[in-house]
Design a protein around this motif. Structure first.
Motif, PDB file in Angstrom:
ATOM      1  N   MET A 145     -21.413 -29.751 -28.744  1.00  0.00           N
ATOM      2  CA  MET A 145     -21.376 -30.344 -30.068  1.00  0.00           C
ATOM      3  C   MET A 145     -20.123 -29.918 -30.804  1.00  0.00           C
ATOM      4  O   MET A 145     -19.924 -28.747 -31.055  1.00  0.00           O
ATOM      5  N   THR A 146     -19.275 -30.802 -31.103  1.00  0.00           N
ATOM      6  CA  THR A 146     -17.995 -30.615 -31.760  1.00  0.00           C
ATOM      7  C   THR A 146     -17.110 -29.625 -31.024  1.00  0.00           C
ATOM      8  O   THR A 146     -17.572 -28.716 -30.366  1.00  0.00           O
ATOM      9  N   THR A 147     -15.848 -29.802 -31.150  1.00  0.00           N
ATOM     10  CA  THR A 147     -14.906 -28.863 -30.564  1.00  0.00           C
ATOM     11  C   THR A 147     -14.845 -27.606 -31.408  1.00  0.00           C
ATOM     12  O   THR A 147     -15.014 -27.634 -32.623  1.00  0.00           O
ATOM     13  N   ALA A 148     -14.628 -26.486 -30.757  1.00  0.00           N
ATOM     14  CA  ALA A 148     -14.581 -25.217 -31.468  1.00  0.00           C
ATOM     15  C   ALA A 148     -13.310 -25.126 -32.294  1.00  0.00           C
ATOM     16  O   ALA A 148     -12.249 -25.601 -31.904  1.00  0.00           O
TER      17      ALA A 148
ATOM     18  N   GLU B 257     -28.231 -24.379 -27.938  1.00  0.00           N
ATOM     19  CA  GLU B 257     -28.059 -25.777 -27.583  1.00  0.00           C
ATOM     20  C   GLU B 257     -26.620 -26.137 -27.926  1.00  0.00           C
ATOM     21  O   GLU B 257     -26.238 -26.145 -29.095  1.00  0.00           O
ATOM     22  N   ASN B 258     -25.851 -26.459 -26.906  1.00  0.00           N
ATOM     23  CA  ASN B 258     -24.422 -26.653 -27.100  1.00  0.00           C
ATOM     24  C   ASN B 258     -24.006 -28.080 -26.753  1.00  0.00           C
ATOM     25  O   ASN B 258     -24.807 -28.997 -26.801  1.00  0.00           O
ATOM     26  N   GLY B 259     -22.753 -28.253 -26.419  1.00  0.00           N
ATOM     27  CA  GLY B 259     -22.209 -29.592 -26.264  1.00  0.00           C
ATOM     28  C   GLY B 259     -22.887 -30.419 -25.191  1.00  0.00           C
ATOM     29  O   GLY B 259     -23.571 -29.904 -24.303  1.00  0.00           O
ATOM     30  N   GLY B 260     -22.695 -31.710 -25.288  1.00  0.00           N
ATOM     31  CA  GLY B 260     -23.212 -32.627 -24.289  1.00  0.00           C
ATOM     32  C   GLY B 260     -22.204 -33.729 -24.007  1.00  0.00           C
ATOM     33  O   GLY B 260     -21.319 -33.997 -24.816  1.00  0.00           O
ATOM     34  N   ASN B 261     -22.352 -34.349 -22.855  1.00  0.00           N
ATOM     35  CA  ASN B 261     -21.524 -35.508 -22.496  1.00  0.00           C
ATOM     36  C   ASN B 261     -22.474 -36.526 -21.875  1.00  0.00           C
ATOM     37  O   ASN B 261     -22.350 -36.904 -20.712  1.00  0.00           O
TER      38      ASN B 261
END
Length: 464
Positions: free
Chosen positions: A1-4, A238-242
């Motif tokens: 979710m969003t770039t750091a 829960e982190n980024g997804g593609n």
């Protein structure tokens, strides 16, 4: 979710601009190191008494917090709209979802129970779920109240105390949310600290923190996991997804395009489980692409598409799109940074995409629908599975065998069949690989916020 966010020197103030027109929403002081340490110490001091509070009383306190949140829903929705650009009506929906989540945990918490174990006939064996202690919750900006309510509610109702750091992109909302909820909870049960990356890094490194619960970028989540190795904190992230969408050749292509548009363009693509890459069967590709481009044009002309949260995110979204176009992707709609104030970006449809392009390999987090045409469902499934993330995926198919194969072969925490945003209330899943670890929602989150003690109890032998 969003770039750091890139590493920067600690900031003493957070200034937020309205992404719709660039006007200043306000400036808020970031917490100092002393204030961050004090917040953790306060939570630690309150932890013992709160853990000993009867579960039913904790449930009552959380119900009161839910009711107070509902009473301030309009205020928070308006503030959310100003800080993140999310329309007021949609923001209100997120706040009310948070209210519902708090009510849900208020009911589930008091009945969260252990298990009995078979042992000796004259002995009792059972497990007891105990609070872990101090929970640090780091929450995002894209649905700030709903996500925070989940982590805070589950932690508080199971007897933990909490230090909450909301996203620096919506600090006024986060601070106000903390005031509202803490006002009906015992002192020390919930504290809020505002700040950027430096504050988050300090929180994750401090001793005395028992749980680190994070929803946000993969880079930040991985840094949190590394920090926890040194502190021993339990990590839920829960982190980024593609997330992939696979379109079979037996479905209505216009309906499928509507599903794709909903998944890719809702909240301007700023959803952790947004559709990020699309694999459509060649048999329905042309009508699907035509309908998808029309869905994007409608959103680009009817004024309903909200801006991205800020210009930094818009630059990253356009970078991915521009690089992919330079590599051969064909623009069917959008792909141009609009003139004028704000951080708007158009709904964009790209065809001719390949696995080497940024829009197919990175989490874009914007209203972009990149499409690759495939020759079979098997090819679409294989490409969907070939990704470092493992948050969610969707398949659109009328064949039960294809749906079952997707269940078996896609390495994701959540699989949706024939509905990009389908799911029952209280559902939970475990993100995989670069998308995180642990249950972030649902009844299982109560397990993440507690630790189990096994008890064996029997009588001593009779004297004499």
């Amino acid at each position: 979710m969003t770039t750091a966010a890139p590493a920067t020197a600690p900031t003493t103030e957070l200034t937020v601009q309205d992404p719709r027109d660039g006007s200043t929403v306000g400036t808020l002081a970031a917490a100092t190191e002393e204030e961050v340490r004090a917040a953790v110490e306060t939570a630690r001091a309150a932890a013992r008494d709160w853990a000993r509070t009867a579960p039913e009383e904790r449930g009552k306190a959380l119900r009161a917090a839910a009711d107070r949140l509902a009473a301030h829903a309009q205020e928070l929705a308006a503030l959310n709209a100003r800080e993140t650009g999310k329309p007021v009506e949609e923001s209100l929906g997120g706040v009310m979802a948070g209210v519902g989540t708090l009510h849900q945990y208020a009911e589930l918490g008091p009945v969260h129970r252990g298990h009995s174990l078979r042992g000796s006939v004259l002995a009792a064996d059972y497990t007891v779920a105990e609070p872990r202690g101090v929970v640090v919750a780091l929450t995002p900006w894209n649905d700030p109240v709903a996500v925070a309510a989940g982590l805070l509610g589950a932690a508080i109702v199971t007897g933990n105390t909490v230090v909450h750091k909301p996203s620096e992109r919506c600090p006024h909302l986060g601070a106000r949310l903390g005031e509202i909820l803490a006002g009906v909870l015992p002192a020390g049960v919930l504290g809020t600290v505002t700040g950027g990356a430096a504050v988050g890094q300090l929180l994750t490194a401090l001793p005395g923190v028992d749980v680190l619960a994070h929803v946000g970028s993969t880079a930040t989540g991985e840094a949190i996991a590394r920090a926890a190795v040194g502190t021993g904190a339990h990590v839920v992230r829960e982190n980024g997804g593609n997330d992939a969408l696979v379109v079979d050749d037996d479905v209505d292509p216009v309906w499928a395009a509507g599903q794709a548009a909903l998944g890719a363009f809702a909240n301007s693509g700023q959803i952790c489980v947004a559709v990020e890459r699309i694999y459509v069967h060649r048999g329905v590709a042309e009508p699907f692409l035509e309908a998808l481009a029309e869905e994007a044009r409608r959103r680009n002309t009817d004024g309903t598409l909200a801006p991205l949260v800020d210009e930094r995110l818009r630059e990253e979204v356009h970078r991915q799109v521009a690089e992919s176009v330079a590599q051969g992707a064909v623009v069917l709609e959008g792909a141009q940074v609009p003139e004028g104030p704000g951080a708007f970006y158009p709904a964009t449809v790209l065809r001719g995409c390949t696995p080497a392009m940024a829009v197919m390999t990175e989490e874009t987090f914007g209203p972009v629908a990149p499409v690759q045409v495939v020759d079979s469902f098997d090819e679409g499934l294989r490409l969907a599975a070939a990704d470092r993330y493992g948050l969610a995926a969707t398949v659109l198919t009328g064949r039960i065998a294809h749906a079952q194969r997707a269940v078996a072969e896609l390495p994701v925490g959540t699989l949706k069949v024939n509905n990009v945003f389908g799911g029952a209330p209280g559902g939970a899943a475990q993100p995989r690989r670069a998308s995180g670890a642990g249950f972030g929602y649902g009844p299982e989150l109560l397990d993440e916020m507690t630790q189990v003690k096994v008890v064996h109890l029997e009588m001593p032998p009779e004297a004499g």
